[in-house]
Design a protein around this motif. Structure first.
Motif, short mmCIF file in Angstrom:
data_model
loop_
_atom_site.label_atom_id
_atom_site.label_comp_id
_atom_site.label_asym_id
_atom_site.label_seq_id
_atom_site.Cartn_x
_atom_site.Cartn_y
_atom_site.Cartn_z
N GLN A 1 0.81 -1.20 0.00
CA GLN A 1 0.00 0.00 0.00
C GLN A 1 0.86 1.27 0.00
O GLN A 1 0.33 2.38 0.05
N ALA A 2 2.19 1.12 -0.10
CA ALA A 2 3.10 2.27 -0.22
C ALA A 2 4.33 1.78 -0.97
O ALA A 2 5.45 1.90 -0.50
N ASN A 3 4.11 1.25 -2.17
CA ASN A 3 5.18 0.58 -2.90
C ASN A 3 5.92 1.48 -3.88
O ASN A 3 6.40 1.03 -4.92
N ASP A 4 6.03 2.75 -3.55
CA ASP A 4 6.68 3.69 -4.46
C ASP A 4 8.16 3.39 -4.66
O ASP A 4 8.70 3.59 -5.75
N ALA A 5 8.86 2.90 -3.62
CA ALA A 5 10.28 2.57 -3.77
C ALA A 5 10.46 1.39 -4.71
O ALA A 5 11.35 1.38 -5.56
N TYR A 6 9.60 0.39 -4.56
CA TYR A 6 9.62 -0.77 -5.46
C TYR A 6 9.41 -0.32 -6.91
O TYR A 6 10.16 -0.72 -7.82
N ARG A 7 8.41 0.53 -7.12
CA ARG A 7 8.14 1.01 -8.48
C ARG A 7 9.27 1.92 -8.99
O ARG A 7 9.55 1.93 -10.19
N SER A 8 9.91 2.64 -8.08
CA SER A 8 11.03 3.51 -8.46
C SER A 8 12.20 2.69 -8.99
O SER A 8 12.83 3.03 -10.00
N THR B 1 -1.18 3.17 4.20
CA THR B 1 -0.68 2.01 4.91
C THR B 1 -0.64 2.27 6.42
O THR B 1 -0.47 3.41 6.86
N ILE B 2 -0.77 1.19 7.18
CA ILE B 2 -0.64 1.30 8.63
C ILE B 2 0.79 1.69 9.02
O ILE B 2 1.01 2.27 10.09
N ALA B 3 1.73 1.44 8.14
CA ALA B 3 3.14 1.77 8.40
C ALA B 3 3.38 3.24 8.11
O ALA B 3 3.89 3.63 7.05
N ASP B 4 3.00 4.09 9.07
CA ASP B 4 2.98 5.54 8.83
C ASP B 4 4.36 6.11 8.50
O ASP B 4 4.47 7.11 7.81
N GLY B 5 5.42 5.49 9.00
CA GLY B 5 6.77 5.99 8.73
C GLY B 5 7.24 5.74 7.31
O GLY B 5 8.29 6.25 6.90
N LEU B 6 6.48 4.96 6.53
CA LEU B 6 6.89 4.59 5.18
C LEU B 6 6.02 5.24 4.12
O LEU B 6 6.00 4.80 2.97
#
Length: 327
Positions: free
Chosen positions: A212-219, A237-242
């Motif tokens: 739900q926050a896969n911008d680094a993967y897509r980058s 995402t529940i992982a607020d730091g990411l």
């Protein structure tokens, strides 16, 4: 210094060593059996301010010349970097101004206040963070310490993996979560520095992030920095730091190292948080449960003999533990 180098890792570590905790490494027979290999946890949740971010803040704030530091320091953060900058500024005796998104966890907001910093709230978008920060800097002339796109911050974060490799020299893989990329890129530099200075095999460094926050993967796939989608912003995402996009400096380090990233589901993140609580008696943040989730989901292949995971923080609102929420 515009760009961090592996040769600077040991120098930065010696600079901040008097101020940071030398955090412990834990392991569990049950976790080893589940994964099928030895897994070691570097517990930065026991670091000052409860997160690894204090390392980078120290390396960026404490060496500042008085002519620069006199007006204080400023940054934007969803929590842990804000706490770290606030604490480092408190140690140095200068003001700190922290721009925080309106949806930041209460526990992190209260911690930033507790270290004496002034909080300025903004809408929970990257654009709002940056615009509000510009306004704060214009009003205060404070020195901006970027949460991750800063060479000294990256080198400070590198000290965690540098310590880790000296504690467990046989590590052949280190996994970190990835948001802005400061810890991940710092860990890559630390692994390279340890390889060069200790004549050890190069430890692989990779990352895990939420689907739900896969911008680094897509980058990494596209070769250019990607942002969160509108849907990912609307349903965070529940992982607020990411929830942040990669910085330019981290992305360059990651690209050079051809860093591998795997993605995990929201459900698996919660399950990993609970597993660490039940087996290690530690409450960890959703963000640092992401690499544990990747291991438990068998997303990491091939099998390494000694896997290290950096547990990045433990600042959790105990009144809102995710497994206590009604479905």
């Amino acid at each position: 210094m515009d760009f961090p180098d592996s040769f600077d890792v040991s120098v930065s570590y010696e600079r901040i060593k008097p101020f940071v905790h030398h955090t412990p490494v834990l392991h569990s027979t049950d976790l080893n059996e589940k994964i099928g290999t030895k897994v070691w946890l570097k517990c930065e949740n026991f670091q000052k301010v409860g997160a690894f971010k204090f390392r980078g803040a120290c390396n960026a704030v404490l060496p500042l010349e008085n002519s620069i530091a006199k007006n204080g320091v400023a940054t934007h953060s969803s929590g842990n970097h804000g706490q770290a900058i606030a604490k480092a500024a408190q140690i140095k005796g200068i003001p700190a101004y922290i721009v925080m998104p309106s949806n930041a966890p209460i526990v992190k907001i209260e911690a930033v206040k507790g270290y004496g910093a002034e909080i300025i709230f903004c809408e929970p978008t990257q654009m709002a963070r940056e615009q509000t920060l510009l306004e704060v800097i214009e009003q205060t002339n404070a020195y901006f310490v970027h949460p991750y796109d800063d060479a000294n911050v990256v080198l400070g974060q590198a000290s965690s993996a540098w310590e880790f490799l000296h504690q467990i020299p046989e590590l052949d893989l280190i996994i970190t979560p990835v948001g802005g990329g400061g810890l991940l890129s710092g860990s890559i530099l630390a692994a390279e520095a340890f390889h060069t200075s200790n004549n050890q095999p190069l430890c692989k460094v990779m990352a895990a992030e939420p689907e739900q926050a896969n911008d680094a993967y897509r980058s990494m796939l596209s070769g250019s920095i990607q942002s969160l989608t509108d849907e990912q912003i609307t349903n965070p995402t529940i992982a607020d730091g990411l929830r942040t996009s990669l910085g330019t400096i981290p992305f360059q380090v990651m690209s050079r190292a051809q860093t591998e990233i795997v993605c995990v589901s929201e459900e698996s993140i919660v399950q990993a948080m609970r597993y660490i609580w039940e087996r290690f008696n530690m409450i960890i943040e959703a963000s640092c449960a992401v690499p544990i989730a990747a291991l438990l989901e068998k997303k990491i292949t091939p099998i390494f003999k000694n896997i290290g995971v950096i547990i990045t923080g433990g600042n959790v609102d105990l009144d809102h533990l995710p497994w206590n929420k009604k479905q």
